[in-house]
Design a protein around this motif. Structure first.
Motif, PDB file in Angstrom:
ATOM      1  N   UNK A   1       0.786  -1.226   0.000  1.00 42.88           N
ATOM      2  CA  UNK A   1       0.000   0.000   0.000  1.00 42.88           C
ATOM      3  C   UNK A   1       0.815   1.272   0.000  1.00 42.88           C
ATOM      4  N   UNK A   2       2.089   1.201   0.377  1.00 45.12           N
ATOM      5  CA  UNK A   2       2.919   2.408   0.399  1.00 45.12           C
ATOM      6  C   UNK A   2       3.114   2.951  -1.008  1.00 45.12           C
ATOM      7  N   UNK A   3       3.356   2.073  -1.965  1.00 45.88           N
ATOM      8  CA  UNK A   3       3.543   2.519  -3.351  1.00 45.88           C
ATOM      9  C   UNK A   3       2.330   3.312  -3.833  1.00 45.88           C
ATOM     10  N   UNK A   4       1.130   2.794  -3.568  1.00 46.09           N
ATOM     11  CA  UNK A   4      -0.089   3.471  -3.992  1.00 46.09           C
ATOM     12  C   UNK A   4      -0.276   4.806  -3.275  1.00 46.09           C
ATOM     13  N   UNK A   5       0.030   4.831  -1.988  1.00 41.38           N
ATOM     14  CA  UNK A   5      -0.111   6.073  -1.231  1.00 41.38           C
ATOM     15  C   UNK A   5       0.845   7.143  -1.742  1.00 41.38           C
ATOM     16  N   UNK A   6       2.114   6.767  -1.932  1.00 40.09           N
ATOM     17  CA  UNK A   6       3.102   7.738  -2.409  1.00 40.09           C
ATOM     18  C   UNK A   6       2.730   8.234  -3.809  1.00 40.09           C
ATOM     19  N   UNK A   7       2.272   7.333  -4.668  1.00 36.23           N
ATOM     20  CA  UNK A   7       1.846   7.737  -6.015  1.00 36.23           C
ATOM     21  C   UNK A   7       0.695   8.735  -5.929  1.00 36.23           C
ATOM     22  N   UNK A   8      -0.229   8.508  -5.010  1.00 38.45           N
ATOM     23  CA  UNK A   8      -1.360   9.413  -4.811  1.00 38.45           C
ATOM     24  C   UNK A   8      -0.873  10.799  -4.371  1.00 38.45           C
ATOM     25  N   UNK A   9       0.057  10.830  -3.415  1.00 41.14           N
ATOM     26  CA  UNK A   9       0.597  12.112  -2.959  1.00 41.14           C
ATOM     27  C   UNK A   9       1.298  12.839  -4.101  1.00 41.14           C
ATOM     28  N   UNK A  10       2.111  12.103  -4.859  1.00 40.48           N
ATOM     29  CA  UNK A  10       2.847  12.718  -5.973  1.00 40.48           C
ATOM     30  C   UNK A  10       1.894  13.240  -7.051  1.00 40.48           C
ATOM     31  N   UNK A  11       0.893  12.439  -7.388  1.00 38.06           N
ATOM     32  CA  UNK A  11      -0.048  12.832  -8.445  1.00 38.06           C
ATOM     33  C   UNK A  11      -0.842  14.075  -8.062  1.00 38.06           C
ATOM     34  N   UNK A  12      -1.055  14.260  -6.772  1.00 40.05           N
ATOM     35  CA  UNK A  12      -1.853  15.397  -6.303  1.00 40.05           C
ATOM     36  C   UNK A  12      -0.996  16.534  -5.739  1.00 40.05           C
ATOM     37  N   UNK A  13       0.304  16.461  -6.008  1.00 40.77           N
ATOM     38  CA  UNK A  13       1.239  17.525  -5.599  1.00 40.77           C
ATOM     39  C   UNK A  13       1.183  17.820  -4.105  1.00 40.77           C
ATOM     40  N   UNK A  14       1.042  16.761  -3.326  1.00 40.28           N
ATOM     41  CA  UNK A  14       1.084  16.894  -1.870  1.00 40.28           C
ATOM     42  C   UNK A  14       2.516  16.605  -1.422  1.00 40.28           C
TER      43      UNK A  14
END
Length: 218
Positions: free
Chosen positions: A92-105
């Protein structure tokens, strides 16, 4: 529900499962001194405590009979040479980090692991390459549970501490986050020996899976 503008993470036991490589380093040192090795289920809960905690676990009351700094050097030398053999991202870390990156968080890493080992380990995990702050246990004069590293990381990612989440798996993580006025999150998948005690850490929330963090950002 409050939404936060940045996320800071502990490393070992939060982003990366490093326990088996740390345990291998401990068992190497023990074998060099003709002492019994330690089973995985025994060393995993201690992995967040690094070389000191693991050497205390392995050597027990015999530790005082040795040159501690020499043992620590043996441990760290072996660990650095074999730093990413068994280490992996938690599910789940990969998905979470991708989500943060995609949303410029913006996000960063604040660990008590020495910075030279942190910098040696992270290139093996390109998923973590967008961290906007990386601080080790010796990057500043203070280390967790002191809030200074978290406050510095918040500055580096450009987010006010009160708008930051800090995620960790040890009491020192939550203490540091609380002292820094951050929203503190216990990663229940980490190196926690007794889940019945985590309420005493006084975190804002506890989560079972990294994806649960999505609800608190954006």
């Amino acid at each position: 529900m409050s939404k936060f503008k940045g996320v800071l993470f502990d490393l070992d036991g939060t982003l990366l499962d490093t326990a088996n490589d740390l345990g291998e380093a401990l068992n190497f040192v023990l074998s060099q001194h003709n002492l019994p090795t330690v089973a995985r289920e025994k060393y995993r809960p201690v992995a967040s405590d690094g070389a000191k905690g693991l050497l205390e676990l392995g050597f027990k009351d015999k530790l005082s009979q040795y040159d501690y700094e020499a043992l620590r050097k043996e441990f760290l030398n072996y660990y650095q040479k074999n730093i990413a053999v068994h280490t992996c991202l938690y599910s789940g870390i990969n998905d979470l980090i991708a989500y943060l990156d995609e949303n410029n968080i913006p996000w960063g890493i604040v660990t008590n692991k020495p910075i030279n080992l942190t910098n040696a380990l992270l290139p093996s995990f390109t998923e973590l390459s967008n961290a906007q702050s990386i601080l080790g246990g010796d990057s500043l004069p203070q280390r967790k549970p002191h809030p200074a590293p978290l406050l510095q990381a918040a500055k580096e990612i450009g987010v006010a501490p009160s708008d930051c989440i800090y995620v960790g798996d040890a009491p020192r993580d939550i203490e540091a986050g609380n002292r820094a006025n951050m929203f503190t999150v216990i990663a229940k998948w980490g190196y926690i020996e007794n889940l019945n005690e985590i309420d005493e850490w006084l975190a804002n929330i506890k989560i079972d899976h990294p994806i649960a963090l999505k609800a608190h950002v954006l």
